[in-house]
Write an enzyme that holds these catalytic residues in place. Sequence first.
Site, short mmCIF file in Angstrom:
data_model
loop_
_atom_site.label_atom_id
_atom_site.label_comp_id
_atom_site.label_asym_id
_atom_site.label_seq_id
_atom_site.Cartn_x
_atom_site.Cartn_y
_atom_site.Cartn_z
N GLU A 158 -1.05 10.84 5.81
CA GLU A 158 -1.60 10.76 7.17
C GLU A 158 -0.54 10.46 8.22
O GLU A 158 -0.70 9.54 9.03
CB GLU A 158 -2.72 9.70 7.20
CG GLU A 158 -3.82 10.01 6.18
CD GLU A 158 -4.84 8.88 6.00
OE1 GLU A 158 -4.75 7.87 6.70
OE2 GLU A 158 -5.73 9.04 5.15
N ASN A 199 0.21 14.46 2.46
CA ASN A 199 -1.24 14.45 2.27
C ASN A 199 -1.91 14.06 3.58
O ASN A 199 -1.42 13.18 4.30
CB ASN A 199 -1.54 13.39 1.19
CG ASN A 199 -2.96 13.42 0.67
OD1 ASN A 199 -3.46 14.46 0.29
ND2 ASN A 199 -3.61 12.25 0.65
N HIS A 235 -12.36 15.18 3.28
CA HIS A 235 -13.51 14.30 3.50
C HIS A 235 -14.48 15.02 4.44
O HIS A 235 -14.29 15.01 5.66
CB HIS A 235 -13.05 12.96 4.09
CG HIS A 235 -12.22 12.16 3.12
ND1 HIS A 235 -12.76 11.63 1.96
CD2 HIS A 235 -10.92 11.85 3.11
CE1 HIS A 235 -11.81 11.00 1.30
NE2 HIS A 235 -10.67 11.12 1.96
N GLU A 264 -8.93 14.64 -2.08
CA GLU A 264 -9.89 13.54 -1.90
C GLU A 264 -11.27 14.06 -1.50
O GLU A 264 -11.95 13.48 -0.64
CB GLU A 264 -9.39 12.56 -0.81
CG GLU A 264 -7.98 12.04 -1.04
CD GLU A 264 -7.54 10.97 -0.05
OE1 GLU A 264 -8.38 10.44 0.70
OE2 GLU A 264 -6.34 10.66 -0.04
N ASP A 266 -14.93 14.74 -0.75
CA ASP A 266 -16.29 14.21 -0.84
C ASP A 266 -17.10 14.77 0.33
O ASP A 266 -16.52 15.25 1.31
CB ASP A 266 -16.39 12.67 -0.94
CG ASP A 266 -15.64 11.91 0.14
OD1 ASP A 266 -15.29 12.51 1.16
OD2 ASP A 266 -15.45 10.69 -0.04
O1 9MR Z 1 -11.35 4.70 -0.87
C1 9MR Z 1 -10.43 3.79 -0.32
C2 9MR Z 1 -11.14 2.50 0.06
O2 9MR Z 1 -11.60 1.83 -1.09
C3 9MR Z 1 -10.21 1.60 0.86
O3 9MR Z 1 -10.93 0.48 1.33
C4 9MR Z 1 -9.64 2.39 2.02
C5 9MR Z 1 -8.70 1.53 2.84
O4 9MR Z 1 -8.11 2.23 3.89
O5 9MR Z 1 -8.95 3.52 1.54
C6 9MR Z 1 -9.80 4.42 0.90
O6 9MR Z 1 -9.07 5.58 0.49
C7 9MR Z 1 -8.51 6.37 1.51
C8 9MR Z 1 -7.29 7.03 0.95
O7 9MR Z 1 -6.42 6.09 0.38
C9 9MR Z 1 -6.56 7.86 1.99
N1 9MR Z 1 -7.45 8.80 2.62
C10 9MR Z 1 -8.70 8.28 3.11
C11 9MR Z 1 -9.42 7.51 1.99
C12 9MR Z 1 -10.79 7.05 2.46
O8 9MR Z 1 -10.65 6.15 3.51
#
Ligand code: 9MR
Length: 346
Positions: A158, A199, A235, A264, A266
Amino acid sequence: MKPLIIALALVLAAPLPAYANPRAPRDLRELAHQHGIRIGTAVDIAALRGEPDYRKVLNREFTHVTAENAMKWESVEPERGVYTWADADALVENARRNRQRVRGHTLVWHNQLPAWLTTGVADGSIDSGELRSILRDHITTEVRRYKGKIRAWDVVNEVVEEDGTMRKSIWLDHLGPGYIADAFRWAHRADPQAKLFINDYNLEWNSPKIETTLALVKDLQARGVPIHGVGFQGHLGIQYDYPGDWANVMGRFAGLGLEVAVTELDVRMELPVTEEKLATQATYYSRALTDCLSVEACKELTVWGFTDRHSWVPGWFDGQGSACLFDESLAPKPAYRALLAVRDPR
Ligand code: 9MR
């Protein structure tokens, strides 16, 4: 024998090409093998440890895994110099035992940084020079620990904003944009075999982000920086149109010689769940797989958690949920069956 009969016999004896195989796959593992790709999921380590039914579905269905949180900086070095590898190790060991490849997530991000680091930068006790060596040590230590065990790393996560400018973060502020090239070089030195990815989210459709990321990749390549792939987080939500140009965008990155992965995926929805919404969700999942299969360079599709029992969505989006392939009791949803029904578009 008459020529017609000989011709008929030859046709019947010839093996069916793979795409004509009429047998539907039994599960995602078989689907992955039939299509020659990896199908992965993010893993919740507490569930992996504590829930036998979760573990069973994880290991039955998936050929690839990503740690949802366990490899992030705040997880592996919560105090300066104090490393906590137990959770990440547990994931890697479970993957080895179940013939799953691993995606490392993530080395450089603006979120989930340990407090000692962010406070040190904020109060000036960590200056730019020190910050750079802290980042180099973090990348080197983590990548070396899993050398040979991690197929691909999300090296930077990001790093581009929605408007196409570079992401404001402690990295950009204190190290300048060169931190990205440095991160790839340090990761490559620590494990020359690992595939190194950039990513991001909304990269499926957001033009400013797409154009900046393409330009960034070209610039890195021109300078000989080891970058091997691009990850589209994916997402999605059924309240938004499916990103119809996604395969084309994947193709543009593939055209630069990069691997492409859905990292990722969903598909959330506004609650309550209805049969109709689940049916729409199923089309989003199958279109994402079809898009990946339509691009030769896309060999991985990973979902961000496989069960609604453990999904980040309800905690982040008020009134939304049901984003995964399996429900809370691990029953497969229409989206799961839709994936099994996808045929190779090529
Ligand atoms: O799924 C992850 C969640 O459990 C955490 O609290 C969160 C913290 O920022 O991160 C989530 O995973 C993220 C991933 O690492 C990067 N892309 C977005 C994902 C969803 O927020």
